[in-house]
Write a protein that holds these residues in place. Structure first.
Motif, short mmCIF file in Angstrom:
data_model
loop_
_atom_site.label_atom_id
_atom_site.label_comp_id
_atom_site.label_asym_id
_atom_site.label_seq_id
_atom_site.Cartn_x
_atom_site.Cartn_y
_atom_site.Cartn_z
N GLU A 279 -30.92 8.42 -3.11
CA GLU A 279 -30.46 7.38 -4.02
C GLU A 279 -30.63 7.76 -5.48
N LYS A 280 -31.71 8.45 -5.80
CA LYS A 280 -31.97 8.82 -7.19
C LYS A 280 -32.83 10.07 -7.23
N GLY A 281 -32.93 10.69 -8.40
CA GLY A 281 -33.71 11.90 -8.54
C GLY A 281 -32.91 13.12 -8.12
N PRO A 282 -33.58 14.26 -8.02
CA PRO A 282 -32.85 15.51 -7.77
C PRO A 282 -32.07 15.52 -6.46
N PHE A 283 -32.58 14.83 -5.44
CA PHE A 283 -31.92 14.90 -4.14
C PHE A 283 -30.78 13.90 -3.98
N LYS A 284 -30.42 13.25 -5.08
CA LYS A 284 -29.16 12.51 -5.08
C LYS A 284 -28.00 13.50 -4.97
N ASP A 285 -28.24 14.74 -5.40
CA ASP A 285 -27.25 15.82 -5.35
C ASP A 285 -27.26 16.45 -3.95
N PRO A 286 -26.17 16.34 -3.17
CA PRO A 286 -26.14 16.94 -1.82
C PRO A 286 -26.40 18.44 -1.83
N ALA A 287 -26.02 19.12 -2.91
CA ALA A 287 -26.22 20.57 -2.97
C ALA A 287 -27.70 20.92 -3.07
N VAL A 347 -43.32 15.34 -3.65
CA VAL A 347 -43.29 15.17 -2.20
C VAL A 347 -44.54 14.40 -1.80
N ALA A 348 -44.35 13.28 -1.12
CA ALA A 348 -45.47 12.41 -0.74
C ALA A 348 -45.69 12.45 0.76
N THR A 349 -46.94 12.26 1.16
CA THR A 349 -47.27 12.09 2.57
C THR A 349 -48.56 11.31 2.68
N TYR A 350 -49.04 11.09 3.91
CA TYR A 350 -50.25 10.31 4.13
C TYR A 350 -51.22 11.10 4.99
N ASN A 351 -52.51 10.74 4.91
CA ASN A 351 -53.55 11.53 5.57
C ASN A 351 -54.08 10.87 6.84
N ASN A 352 -53.48 9.75 7.27
CA ASN A 352 -53.94 9.13 8.52
C ASN A 352 -53.71 10.04 9.71
N ARG A 353 -52.66 10.81 9.65
CA ARG A 353 -52.42 11.86 10.65
C ARG A 353 -52.82 13.18 10.00
N PRO A 354 -53.91 13.79 10.48
CA PRO A 354 -54.56 14.86 9.72
C PRO A 354 -53.71 16.09 9.48
N GLU A 355 -52.66 16.32 10.29
CA GLU A 355 -51.84 17.50 10.08
C GLU A 355 -50.85 17.34 8.92
N LEU A 356 -50.53 16.09 8.56
CA LEU A 356 -49.47 15.88 7.58
C LEU A 356 -49.76 16.48 6.20
N PRO A 357 -50.98 16.33 5.65
CA PRO A 357 -51.22 16.98 4.36
C PRO A 357 -51.02 18.49 4.41
N GLU A 358 -51.40 19.11 5.52
CA GLU A 358 -51.20 20.56 5.63
C GLU A 358 -49.71 20.88 5.76
N VAL A 359 -48.97 20.04 6.50
CA VAL A 359 -47.52 20.22 6.58
C VAL A 359 -46.92 20.15 5.19
N ALA A 390 -39.62 1.95 -1.46
CA ALA A 390 -38.95 1.62 -2.72
C ALA A 390 -38.30 2.84 -3.38
N GLY A 391 -38.44 4.02 -2.77
CA GLY A 391 -37.80 5.21 -3.31
C GLY A 391 -38.49 5.77 -4.54
N LYS A 392 -39.81 5.61 -4.65
CA LYS A 392 -40.52 6.09 -5.83
C LYS A 392 -40.89 7.57 -5.76
N PHE A 393 -40.59 8.22 -4.64
CA PHE A 393 -40.84 9.66 -4.51
C PHE A 393 -39.50 10.38 -4.30
N ASP A 394 -39.48 11.65 -4.60
CA ASP A 394 -38.27 12.44 -4.36
C ASP A 394 -38.14 12.80 -2.90
#
Length: 501
Positions: A279-287, A347-359, A390-394
């Protein structure tokens, strides 16, 4: 056998928390035998967030412990199977008739059409609505012959699948009382499953006793002593030191600390993906979305981050959705990749699942190698969700069980990738995607619906709004004396009538 990374093994052995007394039973002493088995000590990963209300995230806690049931269930092929309803027929496009089995609630009252109708009506009035009812309006009414008639505002060919949701569990009229605890229904002693919840100790523990009049037969274990242990190392060590019989969701980093005969892997319908803000930010561009997709090497996540306890991302639906692979369609119409040229993104993620921050960390390295500049944002899920929606991250790295809420793959596509979707982290609004999902929603023939689902998946992947990274396996720790644990790819069931020690 997988090699044991030394850093993982040391972590498991050196970080052993003190767990003495962790599983002292509220009823029969933990480990004390009975004529037909001993109480089960279970370490669960996620504490109750809503006082075990069946309408939110806690619904699966209740179903996994064998407390609650819905009208239907999911079978191994992902089809609707009998549960409290023993059969059903479709009367017209919007109306279904469910025949109830003879069963009782744990408070001794009968499961009647009136009780089921009231339970479903309460679910439709819940705020927020259970996930399975997102965008759906239905009404339940008593019918002759121990039946319940369910009518939807719009045609819903997948209604029997939808009614399998743990969030649509049937509780006795007593559960609703004056609104239940905090305005929510109270599942203590009011459900229909083989185990009765008798006590909830805040967010730390729950006590369950066998319900001897369960319609499906008497459970072999006399009860369950559950502890909510959010720390994966502590859960693993509770099992390893003999203080728990079952530990769910063992982190990959702790798997090596368990003996091979106590470690069980199950392919699940949970996919970890990179979702790009269209919706917004750099990834609004499909390329630039195409550039991000080309930068990702999914094999690295499966092999290194998950240490082989995952499959490389193939699509929205992975190997646990058994029919998907043979029907997968190659995405078409993708944009050509642009040069990132130092484009900055969060790039945002959450730590409730312990592998996600490493991903997220490995993903950030891959994106930076391709020419992006990456900032990582890691929070607890409860503090991340509203900003992500709310789309506050890219971009967001998230794990999603595609069949947990409804059992219907079309529903998750509608929720996550259409203009009106309620869980659209990619903020995607694409006419071709909406058309493909709408077409799938209208089909009742299973084979045709599955093909339409894969056409819709191809349309979604063609936008590069989502990059599937891995299809997860769940690692369950089970003591050598325990039998009959349910290894469920949908993550809805863990303890059944045959689970015992």
């Amino acid at each position: 056998m997988r090699p044991v990374p030394r850093r993982r093994l040391l972590a498991g052995l050196l970080l052993t928390p003190v767990l003495s007394g962790c599983f002292a039973s509220g009823g029969e002493t933990a480990g004390e035998g009975s004529a037909d088995g001993s109480r089960l000590r279970v370490a669960l990963a996620f504490p109750p967030a809503e006082n075990l209300s069946p309408y939110g995230a806690d619904a699966t806690l209740l179903s996994r412990l064998g407390v609650t049931e819905s009208l239907t269930a999911l079978d191994a092929n992902g089809s609707a199977a009998p549960a409290l309803a023993e059969s059903w027929t479709r009367e017209d496009d919007r109306t279904w008739l469910f025949t109830l089995r003879e069963a009782t609630f744990q408070d001794g009252t009968d499961v009647t059409p009136a009780a089921v109708t009231a339970a479903l009506t309460h679910a439709t009035e819940a705020k927020p609505a259970p996930a399975a009812l997102a965008g759906v309006t239905l009404k339940a009414a008593e019918a002759d012959g121990h039946q319940v008639r369910v009518t939807t505002e719009d045609a819903d060919p997948a209604l029997p699948l939808r009614l399998s949701s743990p969030g649509l569990a049937i509780l006795s009229p007593k559960a609703y009382g004056s609104g239940g605890k905090g305005g929510r229904p109270d599942p203590v002693g009011t459900a229909t499953g083989p185990f009765e919840l008798t006590k909830l100790s805040g967010t730390t523990a729950a006590t369950l006793d066998r319900y001897d009049d369960y319609w499906g037969g008497r459970a072999q274990a006399p009860g369950i002593d559950a502890r909510f242990i959010s720390d994966g190392t502590a859960r693993t060590n509770a099992l390893r030191t003999g203080q728990a019989d079952i530990a769910e969701a063992v982190p990959v980093s702790q798997a090596a600390a368990l003996d091979e005969n106590t470690r069980h892997e199950t392919a699940t319908t949970r996919t970890t993906s990179l979702l790009l803000n269209t919706e917004k930010g750099p990834f609004k561009d499909p390329a630039l979305r195409a550039a991000a997709r080309e930068a990702v090497d999914t094999s690295v996540f499966a092999k290194d981050v998950y240490e082989g306890y995952a499959d490389p991302g193939a699509g929205v639906f992975g190997p646990a959705v058994t029919w998907a692979a043979d029907k997968r369609v190659k995405p078409a119409g993708r944009a050509g990749a642009a040069e990132p040229a130092g484009t900055s993104l969060t790039v945002a993620t959450y730590n409730n699942r312990p592998e996600l921050p490493e991903v997220a960390q490995v993903l950030g390295q891959q994106l930076e190698k391709a020419g992006f500049r990456v900032k990582l944002e890691v929070r607890e899920y409860a503090r991340l969700e509203s900003d992500a929606l709310a789309g506050k991250f890219d971009a967001v790295v998230a794990a999603r069980n595609t069949l947990l809420d409804t059992g219907d793959p079309v529903s998750v596509l509608a929720s996550d990738y259409t203009c009106d979707g309620g869980y659209n982290l990619a903020r995607l609004c694409d006419r071709a995607v909406d058309r493909a999902v709408t077409e799938a929603e209208g089909l009742s023939d299973s084979a045709k619906r599955q093909r339409a689902v894969m056409d819709a998946e191809a349309a979604i992947l063609g936008t590069d709004a989502v990059v599937p990274l891995v299809h997860q396996q769940i690692i369950t720790g089970v003591g050598t004396s325990v039998r009959g644990v349910v290894f469920d790819p949908y993550e809805r069931t863990l303890i059944g009538t045959g689970t015992r020690r």
